[in-house]
Design a protein around this motif. Structure first.
Motif, PDB file in Angstrom:
ATOM      1  N   ASP A  11       0.817  -1.208   0.000  1.00  0.00           N
ATOM      2  CA  ASP A  11       0.000   0.000   0.000  1.00  0.00           C
ATOM      3  C   ASP A  11       0.854   1.262   0.000  1.00  0.00           C
ATOM      4  O   ASP A  11       0.531   2.245  -0.680  1.00  0.00           O
ATOM      5  CB  ASP A  11      -0.929   0.007   1.220  1.00  0.00           C
ATOM      6  N   ALA A  12       1.939   1.243   0.769  1.00  0.00           N
ATOM      7  CA  ALA A  12       2.804   2.421   0.843  1.00  0.00           C
ATOM      8  C   ALA A  12       3.449   2.712  -0.503  1.00  0.00           C
ATOM      9  O   ALA A  12       3.612   3.879  -0.885  1.00  0.00           O
ATOM     10  CB  ALA A  12       3.873   2.211   1.913  1.00  0.00           C
ATOM     11  N   ALA A  13       3.813   1.668  -1.233  1.00  0.00           N
ATOM     12  CA  ALA A  13       4.428   1.855  -2.545  1.00  0.00           C
ATOM     13  C   ALA A  13       3.418   2.424  -3.534  1.00  0.00           C
ATOM     14  O   ALA A  13       3.753   3.283  -4.362  1.00  0.00           O
ATOM     15  CB  ALA A  13       4.975   0.526  -3.064  1.00  0.00           C
ATOM     16  N   VAL A  14       2.158   1.977  -3.462  1.00  0.00           N
ATOM     17  CA  VAL A  14       1.117   2.515  -4.334  1.00  0.00           C
ATOM     18  C   VAL A  14       0.890   3.990  -4.036  1.00  0.00           C
ATOM     19  O   VAL A  14       0.782   4.819  -4.947  1.00  0.00           O
ATOM     20  CB  VAL A  14      -0.203   1.720  -4.162  1.00  0.00           C
ATOM     21  N   ALA A  15       0.852   4.344  -2.754  1.00  0.00           N
ATOM     22  CA  ALA A  15       0.660   5.742  -2.373  1.00  0.00           C
ATOM     23  C   ALA A  15       1.819   6.603  -2.866  1.00  0.00           C
ATOM     24  O   ALA A  15       1.613   7.735  -3.329  1.00  0.00           O
ATOM     25  CB  ALA A  15       0.518   5.845  -0.859  1.00  0.00           C
ATOM     26  N   TRP A  16       3.030   6.083  -2.776  1.00  0.00           N
ATOM     27  CA  TRP A  16       4.211   6.815  -3.235  1.00  0.00           C
ATOM     28  C   TRP A  16       4.127   7.071  -4.741  1.00  0.00           C
ATOM     29  O   TRP A  16       4.361   8.188  -5.205  1.00  0.00           O
ATOM     30  CB  TRP A  16       5.468   6.011  -2.903  1.00  0.00           C
ATOM     31  N   ALA A  17       3.802   6.030  -5.505  1.00  0.00           N
ATOM     32  CA  ALA A  17       3.727   6.174  -6.964  1.00  0.00           C
ATOM     33  C   ALA A  17       2.548   7.067  -7.372  1.00  0.00           C
ATOM     34  O   ALA A  17       2.645   7.845  -8.316  1.00  0.00           O
ATOM     35  CB  ALA A  17       3.600   4.800  -7.618  1.00  0.00           C
ATOM     36  N   LEU A  18       1.440   6.961  -6.643  1.00  0.00           N
ATOM     37  CA  LEU A  18       0.272   7.772  -6.954  1.00  0.00           C
ATOM     38  C   LEU A  18       0.562   9.258  -6.758  1.00  0.00           C
ATOM     39  O   LEU A  18       0.121  10.099  -7.545  1.00  0.00           O
ATOM     40  CB  LEU A  18      -0.905   7.340  -6.087  1.00  0.00           C
ATOM     41  N   ALA A  19       1.343   9.566  -5.739  1.00  0.00           N
ATOM     42  CA  ALA A  19       1.699  10.964  -5.484  1.00  0.00           C
ATOM     43  C   ALA A  19       2.603  11.529  -6.576  1.00  0.00           C
ATOM     44  O   ALA A  19       2.684  12.751  -6.741  1.00  0.00           O
ATOM     45  CB  ALA A  19       2.392  11.084  -4.128  1.00  0.00           C
ATOM     46  N   ARG A  20       3.252  10.648  -7.311  1.00  0.00           N
ATOM     47  CA  ARG A  20       4.152  11.052  -8.393  1.00  0.00           C
ATOM     48  C   ARG A  20       3.530  10.816  -9.764  1.00  0.00           C
ATOM     49  O   ARG A  20       4.239  10.641 -10.751  1.00  0.00           O
ATOM     50  CB  ARG A  20       5.481  10.317  -8.259  1.00  0.00           C
ATOM     51  N   ALA A  53      -3.284 -12.827  -8.438  1.00  0.00           N
ATOM     52  CA  ALA A  53      -2.679 -12.764  -7.100  1.00  0.00           C
ATOM     53  C   ALA A  53      -3.776 -12.607  -6.071  1.00  0.00           C
ATOM     54  O   ALA A  53      -4.805 -11.974  -6.343  1.00  0.00           O
ATOM     55  CB  ALA A  53      -1.694 -11.596  -7.007  1.00  0.00           C
ATOM     56  N   ASN A  54      -3.566 -13.188  -4.901  1.00  0.00           N
ATOM     57  CA  ASN A  54      -4.506 -13.050  -3.786  1.00  0.00           C
ATOM     58  C   ASN A  54      -5.932 -13.454  -4.175  1.00  0.00           C
ATOM     59  O   ASN A  54      -6.912 -12.863  -3.717  1.00  0.00           O
ATOM     60  CB  ASN A  54      -4.506 -11.616  -3.251  1.00  0.00           C
ATOM     61  N   GLY A  55      -6.028 -14.434  -5.068  1.00  0.00           N
ATOM     62  CA  GLY A  55      -7.329 -14.967  -5.428  1.00  0.00           C
ATOM     63  C   GLY A  55      -8.140 -14.140  -6.399  1.00  0.00           C
ATOM     64  O   GLY A  55      -9.336 -14.379  -6.562  1.00  0.00           O
ATOM     65  N   ARG A  56      -7.511 -13.161  -7.080  1.00  0.00           N
ATOM     66  CA  ARG A  56      -8.249 -12.361  -8.063  1.00  0.00           C
ATOM     67  C   ARG A  56      -7.344 -12.020  -9.234  1.00  0.00           C
ATOM     68  O   ARG A  56      -6.131 -12.215  -9.193  1.00  0.00           O
ATOM     69  CB  ARG A  56      -8.814 -11.081  -7.458  1.00  0.00           C
ATOM     70  N   ARG A  57      -7.982 -11.529 -10.291  1.00  0.00           N
ATOM     71  CA  ARG A  57      -7.284 -11.148 -11.512  1.00  0.00           C
ATOM     72  C   ARG A  57      -7.041  -9.645 -11.494  1.00  0.00           C
ATOM     73  O   ARG A  57      -7.952  -8.861 -11.207  1.00  0.00           O
ATOM     74  CB  ARG A  57      -8.129 -11.506 -12.741  1.00  0.00           C
ATOM     75  N   TYR A  58      -5.808  -9.252 -11.789  1.00  0.00           N
ATOM     76  CA  TYR A  58      -5.431  -7.840 -11.850  1.00  0.00           C
ATOM     77  C   TYR A  58      -5.149  -7.477 -13.305  1.00  0.00           C
ATOM     78  O   TYR A  58      -4.211  -7.992 -13.910  1.00  0.00           O
ATOM     79  CB  TYR A  58      -4.208  -7.565 -10.978  1.00  0.00           C
ATOM     80  N   ALA A  59      -6.002  -6.613 -13.851  1.00  0.00           N
ATOM     81  CA  ALA A  59      -5.863  -6.193 -15.247  1.00  0.00           C
ATOM     82  C   ALA A  59      -4.743  -5.168 -15.387  1.00  0.00           C
ATOM     83  O   ALA A  59      -4.334  -4.526 -14.419  1.00  0.00           O
ATOM     84  CB  ALA A  59      -7.176  -5.606 -15.752  1.00  0.00           C
ATOM     85  N   HIS A  60      -4.282  -4.988 -16.627  1.00  0.00           N
ATOM     86  CA  HIS A  60      -3.153  -4.089 -16.864  1.00  0.00           C
ATOM     87  C   HIS A  60      -3.540  -2.613 -16.828  1.00  0.00           C
ATOM     88  O   HIS A  60      -2.670  -1.752 -16.739  1.00  0.00           O
ATOM     89  CB  HIS A  60      -2.505  -4.409 -18.212  1.00  0.00           C
ATOM     90  N   THR A  61      -4.837  -2.315 -16.881  1.00  0.00           N
ATOM     91  CA  THR A  61      -5.257  -0.921 -16.839  1.00  0.00           C
ATOM     92  C   THR A  61      -5.339  -0.445 -15.395  1.00  0.00           C
ATOM     93  O   THR A  61      -6.009  -1.068 -14.558  1.00  0.00           O
ATOM     94  CB  THR A  61      -6.624  -0.729 -17.515  1.00  0.00           C
ATOM     95  N   ILE A  62      -4.655   0.651 -15.102  1.00  0.00           N
ATOM     96  CA  ILE A  62      -4.603   1.208 -13.755  1.00  0.00           C
ATOM     97  C   ILE A  62      -5.561   2.389 -13.654  1.00  0.00           C
ATOM     98  O   ILE A  62      -5.591   3.255 -14.531  1.00  0.00           O
ATOM     99  CB  ILE A  62      -3.174   1.666 -13.403  1.00  0.00           C
ATOM    100  N   ASP A  63      -6.323   2.435 -12.585  1.00  0.00           N
ATOM    101  CA  ASP A  63      -7.225   3.558 -12.332  1.00  0.00           C
ATOM    102  C   ASP A  63      -6.397   4.694 -11.740  1.00  0.00           C
ATOM    103  O   ASP A  63      -5.833   4.546 -10.653  1.00  0.00           O
ATOM    104  CB  ASP A  63      -8.317   3.134 -11.355  1.00  0.00           C
ATOM    105  N   PRO A  64      -6.299   5.835 -12.427  1.00  0.00           N
ATOM    106  CA  PRO A  64      -5.460   6.925 -11.917  1.00  0.00           C
ATOM    107  C   PRO A  64      -5.992   7.544 -10.633  1.00  0.00           C
ATOM    108  O   PRO A  64      -5.263   8.260  -9.945  1.00  0.00           O
ATOM    109  CB  PRO A  64      -5.469   7.944 -13.066  1.00  0.00           C
ATOM    110  N   ARG A  65      -7.243   7.271 -10.281  1.00  0.00           N
ATOM    111  CA  ARG A  65      -7.808   7.819  -9.049  1.00  0.00           C
ATOM    112  C   ARG A  65      -7.363   7.034  -7.828  1.00  0.00           C
ATOM    113  O   ARG A  65      -7.181   7.604  -6.746  1.00  0.00           O
ATOM    114  CB  ARG A  65      -9.331   7.843  -9.145  1.00  0.00           C
ATOM    115  N   SER A  66      -7.194   5.725  -7.983  1.00  0.00           N
ATOM    116  CA  SER A  66      -6.828   4.876  -6.849  1.00  0.00           C
ATOM    117  C   SER A  66      -5.387   4.388  -6.911  1.00  0.00           C
ATOM    118  O   SER A  66      -4.828   3.972  -5.894  1.00  0.00           O
ATOM    119  CB  SER A  66      -7.759   3.664  -6.783  1.00  0.00           C
ATOM    120  N   GLY A  67      -4.810   4.406  -8.122  1.00  0.00           N
ATOM    121  CA  GLY A  67      -3.474   3.864  -8.297  1.00  0.00           C
ATOM    122  C   GLY A  67      -3.443   2.355  -8.349  1.00  0.00           C
ATOM    123  O   GLY A  67      -2.376   1.745  -8.271  1.00  0.00           O
TER     124      GLY A  67
END
Length: 212
Positions: free
Chosen positions: A21-30, A133-147
């Motif tokens: 989570d911390a890494a996502v927050a860091w990247a989202l801020a940038r 991962a973690n029992g779900r599928r993660y698509a390649h499209t990232i939501d810029p609002r949530s990161g």
């Protein structure tokens, strides 16, 4: 959004460990256009952001090839790069360039065939590129609002436009917005097909008019 794309393993660095989570927050801020100033055709970063052009790259390349062919005097051709297409003129048999939209696994929708005559089509979906991962599928499209990877159950968005670059960009953007984006598609006069898992198919008024 280059930092976020890299963090989730969809950038030039390739696969990465599942981000904290911390890494996502860091990247989202940038991330975000607020860190870029534009002056005409020039742009300047005001923070260490990284640009990711994957949402338009194939569409841009299709348009570039098409313009080169037109420059060589060709008026009838079909260009395809990574599933994004542009058709000009007609086939040797006098027919337009008919293209079938790919069926999406797990979504019930009628087959869709379109004629590319001075038109491009681009599709963005969650079923070609991603990871589990973690029992779900993660698509390649990232939501810029949530990161984070999209969670709106959009399986596929196809957009018809004269410019393949614009079709490519709109397909990505409308995929992020989901069904709520169909109102935007109507305001912009876009021909759009949106497929949502567990819901079905949405067609914009412009696409309906083209199919009638």
């Amino acid at each position: 959004m280059g930092a976020l794309a890299d963090l989730w393993g969809f950038g030039p660095t390739g696969p990465q460990p599942f981000p904290a989570d911390a890494a996502v927050a860091w990247a989202l801020a940038r991330s975000g256009h607020r860190h870029i100033e534009q002056d005409g055709a020039r742009a300047r970063r005001t923070a260490p952001v990284a640009l990711d052009f994957s949402g338009i790259a194939k569409g841009y390349a299709v348009d570039a090839v098409a313009e080169r062919l037109r420059g060589l005097g060709l008026s009838d051709f079909l260009v395809e790069i990574g599933g994004e297409l542009r058709g000009e003129g007609i086939k040797p048999d006098g027919q337009p360039w008919w293209v079938d939209c790919e069926a999406v696994p797990g979504v019930a929708a009628a087959p869709l065939r379109v004629a590319l005559h001075g038109l491009s089509i681009a599709t963005s979906g969650d079923y070609r590129r991603g990871f589990d991962a973690n029992g779900r599928r993660y698509a390649h499209t990232i939501d810029p609002r949530s990161g984070r990877s999209l969670e709106n159950h959009v399986a596929s968005v196809s957009v018809l436009h004269a410019s393949c670059l614009h079709a490519d960009a709109w397909a990505t953007a409308l995929g992020v917005l989901g069904p709520a984006g169909m109102a935007l598609a109507e305001r912009e006069g876009l021909a759009v097909r949106l497929l949502v898992r567990g819901v079905g198919e949405y067609l914009s008024p412009m696409l309906k008019a083209m199919l009638d």
